[in-house]
Design a protein around this motif. Sequence first.
Motif, PDB file in Angstrom:
ATOM      1  N   LEU A  93      -5.554   3.077   5.357  1.00 57.86           N
ATOM      2  CA  LEU A  93      -5.256   2.769   6.756  1.00 57.86           C
ATOM      3  C   LEU A  93      -4.788   1.332   6.903  1.00 57.86           C
ATOM      4  O   LEU A  93      -3.878   1.038   7.691  1.00 57.86           O
ATOM      5  N   HIS A  94      -5.407   0.412   6.161  1.00 58.17           N
ATOM      6  CA  HIS A  94      -4.981  -0.987   6.214  1.00 58.17           C
ATOM      7  C   HIS A  94      -3.513  -1.123   5.779  1.00 58.17           C
ATOM      8  O   HIS A  94      -2.746  -1.873   6.388  1.00 58.17           O
ATOM      9  N   ILE A  95      -3.143  -0.410   4.742  1.00 56.86           N
ATOM     10  CA  ILE A  95      -1.758  -0.463   4.251  1.00 56.86           C
ATOM     11  C   ILE A  95      -0.806   0.107   5.304  1.00 56.86           C
ATOM     12  O   ILE A  95       0.264  -0.453   5.572  1.00 56.86           O
ATOM     13  N   PHE A  96      -1.213   1.217   5.922  1.00 61.22           N
ATOM     14  CA  PHE A  96      -0.388   1.839   6.970  1.00 61.22           C
ATOM     15  C   PHE A  96      -0.176   0.878   8.131  1.00 61.22           C
ATOM     16  O   PHE A  96       0.964   0.664   8.579  1.00 61.22           O
ATOM     17  N   TRP A  97      -1.262   0.278   8.626  1.00 62.09           N
ATOM     18  CA  TRP A  97      -1.136  -0.646   9.751  1.00 62.09           C
ATOM     19  C   TRP A  97      -0.383  -1.907   9.355  1.00 62.09           C
ATOM     20  O   TRP A  97       0.385  -2.455  10.155  1.00 62.09           O
ATOM     21  N   SER A  98      -0.583  -2.395   8.145  1.00 65.42           N
ATOM     22  CA  SER A  98       0.134  -3.589   7.690  1.00 65.42           C
ATOM     23  C   SER A  98       1.632  -3.326   7.629  1.00 65.42           C
ATOM     24  O   SER A  98       2.440  -4.206   7.961  1.00 65.42           O
ATOM     25  N   TYR A  99       1.996  -2.127   7.219  1.00 65.94           N
ATOM     26  CA  TYR A  99       3.422  -1.762   7.196  1.00 65.94           C
ATOM     27  C   TYR A  99       4.011  -1.835   8.597  1.00 65.94           C
ATOM     28  O   TYR A  99       5.109  -2.384   8.795  1.00 65.94           O
ATOM     29  N   PHE A 121      -4.987 -10.405   9.557  1.00 66.60           N
ATOM     30  CA  PHE A 121      -5.140  -8.997   9.198  1.00 66.60           C
ATOM     31  C   PHE A 121      -4.673  -8.746   7.766  1.00 66.60           C
ATOM     32  O   PHE A 121      -5.383  -8.144   6.955  1.00 66.60           O
ATOM     33  N   ILE A 122      -3.478  -9.205   7.438  1.00 67.07           N
ATOM     34  CA  ILE A 122      -2.918  -8.927   6.116  1.00 67.07           C
ATOM     35  C   ILE A 122      -3.726  -9.629   5.021  1.00 67.07           C
ATOM     36  O   ILE A 122      -4.003  -9.048   3.962  1.00 67.07           O
ATOM     37  N   SER A 123      -4.130 -10.879   5.275  1.00 70.41           N
ATOM     38  CA  SER A 123      -4.892 -11.593   4.249  1.00 70.41           C
ATOM     39  C   SER A 123      -6.292 -11.019   4.065  1.00 70.41           C
ATOM     40  O   SER A 123      -6.793 -10.935   2.945  1.00 70.41           O
ATOM     41  N   SER A 124      -6.918 -10.587   5.157  1.00 70.31           N
ATOM     42  CA  SER A 124      -8.284 -10.063   5.045  1.00 70.31           C
ATOM     43  C   SER A 124      -8.320  -8.615   4.579  1.00 70.31           C
ATOM     44  O   SER A 124      -9.195  -8.230   3.803  1.00 70.31           O
ATOM     45  N   ARG A 125      -7.345  -7.792   5.023  1.00 72.94           N
ATOM     46  CA  ARG A 125      -7.381  -6.363   4.697  1.00 72.94           C
ATOM     47  C   ARG A 125      -6.642  -6.013   3.405  1.00 72.94           C
ATOM     48  O   ARG A 125      -6.994  -5.024   2.755  1.00 72.94           O
ATOM     49  N   LEU A 126      -5.611  -6.788   3.057  1.00 69.90           N
ATOM     50  CA  LEU A 126      -4.844  -6.463   1.853  1.00 69.90           C
ATOM     51  C   LEU A 126      -5.177  -7.357   0.666  1.00 69.90           C
ATOM     52  O   LEU A 126      -4.755  -7.071  -0.458  1.00 69.90           O
ATOM     53  N   VAL A 127      -5.893  -8.449   0.903  1.00 66.90           N
ATOM     54  CA  VAL A 127      -6.249  -9.358  -0.190  1.00 66.90           C
ATOM     55  C   VAL A 127      -7.763  -9.401  -0.382  1.00 66.90           C
ATOM     56  O   VAL A 127      -8.298  -8.986  -1.416  1.00 66.90           O
ATOM     57  N   LEU A 128      -8.474  -9.905   0.628  1.00 69.26           N
ATOM     58  CA  LEU A 128      -9.924 -10.099   0.486  1.00 69.26           C
ATOM     59  C   LEU A 128     -10.676  -8.774   0.423  1.00 69.26           C
ATOM     60  O   LEU A 128     -11.618  -8.625  -0.362  1.00 69.26           O
ATOM     61  N   PHE A 129     -10.291  -7.817   1.239  1.00 68.19           N
ATOM     62  CA  PHE A 129     -11.005  -6.536   1.267  1.00 68.19           C
ATOM     63  C   PHE A 129     -10.926  -5.808  -0.086  1.00 68.19           C
ATOM     64  O   PHE A 129     -11.963  -5.415  -0.636  1.00 68.19           O
ATOM     65  N   ILE A 181       2.895  -3.590  11.122  1.00 66.21           N
ATOM     66  CA  ILE A 181       2.892  -4.989  11.559  1.00 66.21           C
ATOM     67  C   ILE A 181       4.073  -5.751  10.955  1.00 66.21           C
ATOM     68  O   ILE A 181       4.803  -6.466  11.657  1.00 66.21           O
ATOM     69  N   ILE A 182       4.287  -5.593   9.651  1.00 70.08           N
ATOM     70  CA  ILE A 182       5.394  -6.276   8.978  1.00 70.08           C
ATOM     71  C   ILE A 182       6.734  -5.783   9.528  1.00 70.08           C
ATOM     72  O   ILE A 182       7.674  -6.562   9.727  1.00 70.08           O
ATOM     73  N   GLN A 183       6.810  -4.489   9.790  1.00 69.53           N
ATOM     74  CA  GLN A 183       8.026  -3.917  10.362  1.00 69.53           C
ATOM     75  C   GLN A 183       8.338  -4.536  11.720  1.00 69.53           C
ATOM     76  O   GLN A 183       9.492  -4.863  12.023  1.00 69.53           O
ATOM     77  N   MET A 184       7.311  -4.729  12.534  1.00 69.87           N
ATOM     78  CA  MET A 184       7.520  -5.304  13.847  1.00 69.87           C
ATOM     79  C   MET A 184       7.921  -6.772  13.749  1.00 69.87           C
ATOM     80  O   MET A 184       8.801  -7.240  14.473  1.00 69.87           O
ATOM     81  N   ILE A 185       7.280  -7.526  12.857  1.00 71.07           N
ATOM     82  CA  ILE A 185       7.644  -8.931  12.673  1.00 71.07           C
ATOM     83  C   ILE A 185       9.088  -9.044  12.196  1.00 71.07           C
ATOM     84  O   ILE A 185       9.833  -9.929  12.625  1.00 71.07           O
ATOM     85  N   TYR A 186       9.496  -8.137  11.332  1.00 72.36           N
ATOM     86  CA  TYR A 186      10.881  -8.118  10.860  1.00 72.36           C
ATOM     87  C   TYR A 186      11.842  -7.918  12.029  1.00 72.36           C
ATOM     88  O   TYR A 186      12.865  -8.611  12.130  1.00 72.36           O
TER      89      TYR A 186
END
Length: 351
Positions: free
Chosen positions: A309-315, A270-278, A317-322
């Motif tokens: 929206l990608h940034i919101f969801w990525s935040y 998700f992070i690589s496709s939505r925050l980098v490639l997209f 996701i990262i928060q949960m992984i943390y």
Amino acid sequence: MGLAEWFWHHEYWLPPGATWEDMKDSADSHYPQPQDILLCIPGALLLTILRLLFERTIAQPLGRRLGVRDKLRPQAEPSATLESFYLQLGRSPREEELLSLAKQRDLPLRKLQTWLRQRRGQDRPRLLKKFCESSWRFTFYLISFFSGLALLYDKPWVWDHNLCWLRYPQQPLQPALGWFYLLELSFYCSLVATLPFDVKRKDFKEQIIHHIATITLISVSYCANLLRFGAMVMLLHDASDYILELAKVLHYLRWRRLCDAAFVAFALVFISSRLVLFPLLTYYFFVTKFQLFLISCLINVFLLVLQLLHIFWSYLIIQMIYRIILQGEKRKDARSDTEESEAEEPAESQG
């Protein structure tokens, strides 16, 4: 000039110097026609029927066989007054409202709170229902992603994005690409149609914004013959969606280690496709390489909405992984797996 003629004026929909005459069908070439997107209506209806059949004949029996069981919940005693209060304020009543109602009904406050807790429990979606919904979306996204991958991997314009705009808009429609486009549009229309009946998630409002932006982008890009660019954007989105739904299915099955592994894979994709490639695809190969006109500017606006929206969801996701890695908290699907009412029953959302 009539309204329809004004709306479809070529200066709005096509780059400078191009007209609709450039996209007229001939014996050798077929081009996208705006009326084609109306096929999404029967398409959405067909997918909704297919979903109902899938859930009842495949997902439900499979879920029960694999041990998905709905929790037994106590039923609240019927009460017209309390029911009316619940429908108006029951999800988040203030303390003074509870005290006032308890006094009016001559009920102990604790008994009123118990009734409201049981009543909210009745509205919570059943585990089997959530399993069926995720199973359907996983199946569709999986088929959609690998179908799109098979369709696009050998196209030269996928690897050399400058070819996306070669002789645009005179790019004949490939039938398989057209059907792929309409399938995606039909699916998102079916999601919007079933939103009132589906499990309501914490990011319900964001989902509505996402679906509206996606439907607009697919429809507009089809009419403007931007299928090459649009197909790559859809493929990037499908790349992570089926992994998320797989993680949810594993979560409902309580296969924790597999669920955690699937979620980590989802987060990476998700992070690589939505925050980098997209953003690379949309900004560098669309904004900087393409002539601006009215519809392309509109597309840029909705692409920006998706990116936010990608940034919101990525935040999330990262928060949960943390929390998982550093704090050792049990996993919850921070993006959209946890329903609005789940906070009151955390056991259901624990991994």
